[in-house]
Design a protein around this motif. Structure first.
Motif, mmCIF file in Angstrom:
data_model
loop_
_atom_site.group_PDB
_atom_site.id
_atom_site.type_symbol
_atom_site.label_atom_id
_atom_site.label_comp_id
_atom_site.label_asym_id
_atom_site.label_seq_id
_atom_site.Cartn_x
_atom_site.Cartn_y
_atom_site.Cartn_z
ATOM 1 N N ASP A 147 0.822 -1.207 0.000
ATOM 2 C CA ASP A 147 0.000 0.000 0.000
ATOM 3 C C ASP A 147 0.860 1.262 0.000
ATOM 4 O OD1 ASP A 147 -2.665 1.196 0.167
ATOM 5 O OD2 ASP A 147 -2.070 1.817 2.179
ATOM 6 N N ALA A 148 1.960 1.230 0.742
ATOM 7 C CA ALA A 148 2.807 2.425 0.867
ATOM 8 C C ALA A 148 3.763 2.598 -0.301
ATOM 9 C CB ALA A 148 3.603 2.355 2.177
ATOM 10 N N LEU A 149 4.178 1.503 -0.931
ATOM 11 C CA LEU A 149 5.276 1.570 -1.896
ATOM 12 C C LEU A 149 4.857 1.327 -3.334
ATOM 13 C CD1 LEU A 149 7.836 -0.467 0.214
ATOM 14 C CD2 LEU A 149 7.811 2.014 -0.078
ATOM 15 N N THR A 150 3.646 0.813 -3.569
ATOM 16 C CA THR A 150 3.247 0.448 -4.932
ATOM 17 C C THR A 150 1.853 0.972 -5.238
ATOM 18 O OG1 THR A 150 2.061 -1.632 -4.508
ATOM 19 C CG2 THR A 150 4.468 -1.723 -4.504
ATOM 20 N N LEU A 151 1.429 0.744 -6.462
ATOM 21 C CA LEU A 151 0.057 1.045 -6.878
ATOM 22 C C LEU A 151 -0.793 -0.216 -6.915
ATOM 23 C CD1 LEU A 151 0.713 3.569 -9.804
ATOM 24 C CD2 LEU A 151 -0.021 4.083 -7.465
ATOM 25 N N VAL A 152 -0.282 -1.324 -6.404
ATOM 26 C CA VAL A 152 -0.982 -2.598 -6.516
ATOM 27 C C VAL A 152 -2.368 -2.521 -5.888
ATOM 28 C CG1 VAL A 152 -0.996 -4.996 -5.767
ATOM 29 C CG2 VAL A 152 1.093 -3.995 -6.695
ATOM 30 N N THR A 153 -2.450 -2.048 -4.650
ATOM 31 C CA THR A 153 -3.750 -2.043 -3.984
ATOM 32 C C THR A 153 -4.701 -1.060 -4.645
ATOM 33 O OG1 THR A 153 -2.864 -0.491 -2.362
ATOM 34 C CG2 THR A 153 -2.845 -2.804 -1.767
ATOM 35 N N VAL A 154 -4.178 0.066 -5.165
ATOM 36 C CA VAL A 154 -5.024 1.036 -5.857
ATOM 37 C C VAL A 154 -5.511 0.463 -7.177
ATOM 38 C CG1 VAL A 154 -5.084 3.306 -6.944
ATOM 39 C CG2 VAL A 154 -3.892 2.996 -4.768
ATOM 40 N N ASP A 155 -4.598 -0.070 -7.982
ATOM 41 C CA ASP A 155 -4.965 -0.625 -9.279
ATOM 42 C C ASP A 155 -5.961 -1.759 -9.139
ATOM 43 O OD1 ASP A 155 -3.333 1.139 -10.507
ATOM 44 O OD2 ASP A 155 -1.679 -0.248 -10.864
ATOM 45 N N GLU A 156 -5.762 -2.559 -8.096
ATOM 46 C CA GLU A 156 -6.623 -3.724 -7.933
ATOM 47 C C GLU A 156 -8.079 -3.305 -7.738
ATOM 48 O OE1 GLU A 156 -7.210 -7.511 -4.946
ATOM 49 O OE2 GLU A 156 -6.246 -5.689 -4.259
ATOM 50 N N TYR A 157 -8.307 -2.294 -6.935
ATOM 51 C CA TYR A 157 -9.666 -1.855 -6.663
ATOM 52 C C TYR A 157 -10.315 -1.223 -7.899
ATOM 53 C CZ TYR A 157 -9.368 -2.813 -1.698
ATOM 54 O OH TYR A 157 -9.263 -3.448 -0.485
ATOM 55 N N GLN A 158 -9.509 -0.768 -8.843
ATOM 56 C CA GLN A 158 -10.069 -0.096 -10.013
ATOM 57 C C GLN A 158 -10.261 -1.026 -11.201
ATOM 58 O OE1 GLN A 158 -7.346 3.110 -10.712
ATOM 59 N NE2 GLN A 158 -8.277 4.445 -9.182
ATOM 60 N N THR A 159 -9.391 -2.028 -11.345
ATOM 61 C CA THR A 159 -9.393 -2.762 -12.609
ATOM 62 C C THR A 159 -9.459 -4.273 -12.482
ATOM 63 O OG1 THR A 159 -6.973 -2.885 -12.651
ATOM 64 C CG2 THR A 159 -7.989 -0.946 -13.645
ATOM 65 N N SER A 160 -9.337 -4.825 -11.278
ATOM 66 C CA SER A 160 -9.177 -6.279 -11.200
ATOM 67 C C SER A 160 -10.493 -7.025 -11.212
ATOM 68 C CB SER A 160 -8.402 -6.663 -9.938
ATOM 69 O OG SER A 160 -9.192 -6.414 -8.789
ATOM 70 N N THR A 161 -11.629 -6.345 -11.176
ATOM 71 C CA THR A 161 -12.912 -7.028 -11.196
ATOM 72 C C THR A 161 -13.803 -6.403 -12.253
ATOM 73 O OG1 THR A 161 -14.057 -5.569 -9.647
ATOM 74 C CG2 THR A 161 -12.708 -7.302 -8.689
ATOM 75 N N ALA A 162 -14.948 -7.040 -12.450
ATOM 76 C CA ALA A 162 -15.907 -6.520 -13.420
ATOM 77 C C ALA A 162 -16.624 -5.281 -12.898
ATOM 78 C CB ALA A 162 -16.926 -7.601 -13.772
#
Length: 504
Positions: A147-162
């Motif tokens: 959460d602090a160092l990457t965009l993984v958690t942000v990207d996941e909430y925006q694009t990883s599901t339908a």
């Protein structure tokens, strides 16, 4: 340049280890394991090649990792990401680790992690740097690092599901020992499980209070490293989990949604539920005296088709691991029930699962005793562990009990038989006490009003306070998600334990 010297140092260290006969392997020297365990060797070596491992941790691989050492691993990961352009270098973040103070450590890696919001103290100004890190603490730190160092958690909430605003990592997983996961770590444990970073210790257990070894920490750091930009290399991601849609508890499955929030037809996996079970049940028809169901494997194939000429159709089926109890639809000679051991093929007639395996539930640690018009909790030696309740005292599940106070209000107590029962919280029950915990993964749900309910854990911590726009009936949990029916239209709705409504 720093990266070159770090790798040169690691290479020289490895040469020295080979010269001393301590190279990679599982042999022991002077009582210490020289190399990582066989299951971890490849990933630990890869982590070392990438520069993720400090030299001081390259021994005693099965030793529990400390809170300080885990912080050092996180900082090393952050520096490698910074050098590779995958995150903003630590020196450019405007951090002020000198503003953070612990009375028991001034370790720079610990203070950097504190400045990043990745670690916290244990209270009283202490950090406990040499204490072994617990698995749920590690899960929280891994999530916080991403959460602090990457965009993984942000990207996941925006694009990883339908559906935007939803993430697969939010979807619950019902661990066998989920009751032991604390509220502050629960969503993080789901996140690490969904991404295959921490998938448990076997037997569908997370072991939240267990220690974490150095080699386990190294492997998870490598998986987190790949997650930032190369998520396809996280090979241990579990398959999507499935949740039934419709009135599953009544045998009316309308379909399935998975942990990616994608919808599937009812034919998916037959109606195997939960999806990590070796066998499932398909309900073909339901009615008074006419219910029929079949045992299926994970591929949906009907099993036990030659059992007593039944064709695989029974009026009731119960599962317990490899043991299956079937109730026959009509008398077959003198056989009414049978328990089949699917592993050995052994069949026991006219008995039940309890008759074969004994009690399928461990007896509660405390017993409810009525005496002189009041109820109390006692241990097996007759020692009183709670105050007296005049109206009612009920066993909710596990170590949780509820004592009636007044006007529909109940005190919820935790009693494990080792000491006095502790009152966790007081709640008002709507239309009688109906606490739902089955398939909740260690959570409890209580309807507190026509448009409100609360979800809490075994420590009494609130997981979710949920409000509705119209009156509802709380039906309970299905594979970790909450199911409610609207009172007026009897529409079925699904919610995460924290309250978010799922789009089905």
């Amino acid at each position: 340049m720093g990266k070159f010297f770090r790798r040169l140092t690691a290479a020289l260290l490895l040469v020295g280890m080979v010269f001393l006969g301590l190279a990679w392997g599982t042999e022991t020297v002077c009582g210490a394991q020289a190399g990582p365990s066989s299951w971890a060797t490849v990933e630990v070596e890869r982590a070392r090649e990438l520069g993720l491992l400090p030299a001081e941790l390259l021994d005693d691989y099965t030793k529990p990792v400390t809170r300080r050492e885990f912080s050092t691993l996180v900082v090393r990961l952050a520096r490698v990401w910074g050098e590779e352009g995958k995150t903003t270098p630590l020196e450019e973040r405007g951090l002020h680790p000198e503003h953070y103070r612990f009375t028991d450590t001034g370790n720079p890696d610990v203070l950097l992690c504190a400045a990043l919001g990745i670690v916290e103290g244990i209270g009283g100004g202490l950090f406990a740097p040499d204490a072994p890190i617990k698995r749920q603490e590690a899960a929280k730190m891994l999530w916080a690092a991403a959460d602090a160092l990457t965009l993984v958690t942000v990207d996941e909430y925006q694009t990883s599901t339908a559906f935007r605003g939803y993430a697969a990592s939010e979807m619950p997983h019902v661990f066998e020992d989920g009751v032991e996961i604390r509220s502050w770590a629960r969503s993080k444990a789901y996140w690490t499980y969904r991404w295959g970073i921490m998938t448990g210790v076997g037997g569908n257990r997370f072991d939240p209070e267990g220690t974490y070894t150095r080699e386990q920490s190294m492997v998870t750091m490598l998986r987190l490293y790949h997650l930032n930009g190369r998520a396809q290399e996280v090979r241990t991601v579990p398959p999507p989990e499935h949740y039934p849609l419709g009135a599953y508890e009544y045998g009316n499955v309308e379909g399935w949604m998975d942990s990616n929030l994608e919808r599937h037809p009812v034919s998916l996996l037959g109606t195997v539920y939960p999806t990590d079970a070796p066998y499932g049940i398909v309900v073909d028809s339901i009615g008074v005296g006419s219910t029929t169901m079949r045992l299926v494997d994970r591929a949906g194939n009907t099993l036990l088709t030659d059992l007593y000429g039944s064709g695989g159709s029974f009026r009731n089926i119960r599962l317990h691991g490899e043991l299956v109890q079937v109730d026959l639809r009509s008398p077959y000679g003198s056989v009414v029930q049978a328990v089949v051991d699917m592993a050995s093929g052994r069949i026991r007639t006219n008995t039940t699962l309890e008759g074969v395996a004994g009690s399928l539930k461990e007896p509660p640690a405390c017993r409810i005793v009525w005496k002189n018009g009041t109820y109390t909790l006692q241990d097996s030696n007759g020692r009183t562990l709670s105050k007296s309740y005049q109206e009612a005292l009920m066993h909710v599940g596990g170590d949780l009990y509820a004592g009636w106070v007044e006007n529909g209000r109940y005190e919820f107590l935790r009693c494990d038989g080792t000491g006095a029962a502790r009152v966790l919280r007081t709640e008002t029950a709507y239309q009688g006490l109906h606490v739902h915990s089955r398939e909740g993964g260690g959570l409890y749900a209580l309807q507190t009003g026509p448009v409100s309910m609360v979800v809490f854990d075994a420590w009494g911590d609130t997981v979710g306070n949920i409000s509705f726009q119209e009156p509802v009936y709380l039906q309970g949990f299905l594979n970790g998600i909450l199911v409610v029916d609207t009172q007026a239209r009897l529409e079925r709705r699904y919610h995460l334990p924290a309250g978010k409504q799922l789009p089905f």
